[in-house]
Scaffold this active site. Structure first.
Site, PDB file in Angstrom:
ATOM      1  N   HIS A  99       0.836   3.249  11.150  1.00 39.89           N
ATOM      2  CA  HIS A  99      -0.585   3.305  11.513  1.00 39.89           C
ATOM      3  C   HIS A  99      -1.007   1.870  11.840  1.00 39.89           C
ATOM      4  CE1 HIS A  99      -0.108   6.359   8.295  1.00 39.89           C
ATOM      5  NE2 HIS A  99      -1.084   7.045   8.848  1.00 39.89           N
ATOM      6  N   ASP A 102      -1.585  -0.252   8.800  1.00 39.35           N
ATOM      7  CA  ASP A 102      -0.441  -0.631   7.955  1.00 39.35           C
ATOM      8  C   ASP A 102       0.047  -2.036   8.279  1.00 39.35           C
ATOM      9  OD1 ASP A 102      -0.462   2.065   7.273  1.00 39.35           O
ATOM     10  OD2 ASP A 102       1.156   2.575   8.671  1.00 39.35           O
TER      11      ASP A 102
HETATM   12  C1  XLS Z   1      -0.948  12.138   4.985  1.00 42.54           C
HETATM   13  C2  XLS Z   1      -0.143  12.151   6.188  1.00 42.54           C
HETATM   14  C3  XLS Z   1      -0.025  10.836   6.896  1.00 42.54           C
HETATM   15  C4  XLS Z   1       0.474  11.051   8.284  1.00 42.54           C
HETATM   16  C5  XLS Z   1       0.219   9.934   9.228  1.00 42.54           C
HETATM   17  O1  XLS Z   1      -0.950  13.054   4.194  1.00 42.54           O
HETATM   18  O2  XLS Z   1       1.113  12.659   5.884  1.00 42.54           O
HETATM   19  O3  XLS Z   1       0.764   9.943   6.174  1.00 42.54           O
HETATM   20  O4  XLS Z   1       1.823  11.355   8.294  1.00 42.54           O
HETATM   21  O5  XLS Z   1      -1.121   9.642   9.333  1.00 42.54           O
END
Ligand code: XLS
Ligand code: NI
Ligand code: NI
Length: 436
Positions: A99, A102
């Protein structure tokens, strides 16, 4: 600087090896159905759980010990890039997912945030060139910051809609710049807590609008990666709009997006929705929207998204069965959207988590490929539905019979004879493939 001096490159040593920092099943170049394992599995590192997460939960602060803990925000962001690429190199992982949030800290303004991102994207780009590691998908975090309290695309506040659009635009630019093979929309806070204050229709229309705007923009910049939606039924909101694969399919059709999106299916989200992982993969497969996988698992006894490393060979075998039956991954892959437990303090635990996940799916791939080569389920299923091959059944599936004709036929049936579904037999056979 070396971040994980305690670990050398992790190699395949086979099932008799006692080395816990070696693979027992994952042998990257080994051919399965004529293709190297690594090309079947396309493992990816999740940046957030691996490098950014610190082990905090609603009851306590971070616990995990990382080398970059005491650095300033931008220095920390740079250290994480280096650590991440060292980690992937040591495990032989060829893809990663992230993301925007991140990889770099938010600034005072949106402009400052984008500048911070650019600085870190430069570092990532260099590391990608150095190692040949690729970006499986990018995405934007539109849920952590307090501004997204009412959602992003589904917020009641139009300025939040604009902010989310800006983040998506920027994340798409970055994904394109890094040659990302896909872009994921996971719902974040797109959902509701109570219908007493919610215009559900407006919120869903706006979500459809936002995704269409993203698709339009991707054409403008010539981004040819695959778009995905990642379903999840609840958490953080009580009711997430992207509940499960079937719900998302209906959403895509309503907003004319069905040809633009595929599913990114997460194991733990499937179980939260009251489905098996295999069910969600099957629904996607038969509807032609299978795309990518967030490989993890939940806990049988806990009702939230625990995002644990996959260790269940049975589940992984059935998941890989669906993946292979769908034709395998094209732009997608197996992203370990999984985190070590809060008490797993050392970075060594990250290696154990990934090794377990990679071996579990490698074994799952081998089991699934044998099941398919031997047509175990296909033959059984074909036989089970053989009444539709000729006569009455053939007429039904070719739409060549009316309700009245069916009624006339049924009136002359003397006795219905059913045959056994043989579930226990099939479970025995499945187990025998896993034991091998
Ligand atoms: C959260 C999600 C997230 C997605 C990406 O529960 O799994 O991590 O994979 O935004
Ligand atoms: Ni996920
Ligand atoms: Ni999850």
């Amino acid at each position: 600087m070396i971040f994980f001096p305690e670990v050398q490159n992790v190699k395949y040593e086979g099932i008799d090896s006692k080395n816990l920092l070696a693979f027992k099943h994952y042998n990257p170049e080994e051919l399965v159905m004529g293709k190297p394992m690594k090309e079947h599995l396309r493992f990816a590192m999740s940046y957030w759980h691996t490098l950014t997460g610190g082990g905090n939960d609603p009851f306590g602060d971070n616990t995990l010990i990382r080398q970059w803990d005491n650095l300033t925000p931008m220095e920390k962001a740079k250290a994480r890039v280096k650590a991440g690429f060292e980690f992937m190199e040591k495990l032989g992982i060829e893809y990663f997912c992230f993301h925007d949030k991140d990889i770099a800290p938010e600034g005072e303004t949106l402009r400052e945030y984008f500048e911070n991102l650019n600085i870190i994207v430069d570092v990532i780009e260099d590391e990608m060139k150095r190692t040949g590691i690729k970006l499986l998908w990018g995405t934007s975090n539109m849920f952590s910051h307090p501004r997204f309290v009412h959602g992003a695309g589904t917020s009641c506040n139009a300025e939040v809609f604009a902010w989310a659009s800006a983040q998506i635009k920027n994340a798409l630019d970055i994904t394109k710049r890094l040659n990302g093979e896909g872009y994921v929309f996971w719902g974040g806070r797109e959902g509701y807590e109570t219908l007493l204050n919610t215009d559900m229709k407006l919120e869903l229309d706006n979500l459809g609008r936002l995704l269409n705007l993203a698709v339009d923009y991707s054409k403008e910049i010539n981004f040819t990666g695959q778009f995905y939606i990642e379903p999840k039924p609840k958490e953080p909101t009580k009711h997430q709009y992207d509940f499960d694969v079937a719900t998302v399919l209906n959403f895509l059709k309503t907003y004319n997006l069905q040809n633009k999106f595929k599913m990114n299916i997460e194991a733990n989200h499937a179980t939260l929705a009251g489905h098996t992982f295999q069910h969600e993969l099957r629904v996607a497969r038969i509807n032609g929207v299978f795309g990518s996988v967030d490989a993890n698992r939940g806990d049988l006894l806990l009702g939230w998204d625990t995002d644990q490393f996959p260790s269940d060979v049975y589940d992984a075998s059935l998941a890989m069965y669906e993946v292979l039956m769908a034709g395998g991954f094209t732009s997608g892959g197996l992203n370990f959207d999984a985190k070590v437990r809060r008490a797993s303090l050392d970075s060594l635990d990250l290696f154990y988590g990934y090794i377990c996940g990679m071996d579990t799916f490698a074994k799952g791939l081998k089991v699934a490929s044998k099941l398919i080569e031997d047509k175990v389920f296909e033959n059984f299923i074909e036989n089970r539905y053989s009444s539709y091959k000729s006569g009455l059944g053939k007429k039904i599936i070719e739409n060549k019979i009316t309700l009245k004709e069916l009624s006339e036929y049924a009136l002359d049936i003397k006795e219905i004879k059913n045959t056994s579904g043989r579930q226990e037999l099939l479970e025995n056979i499945l187990n025998s493939y896993i034991y091998k």
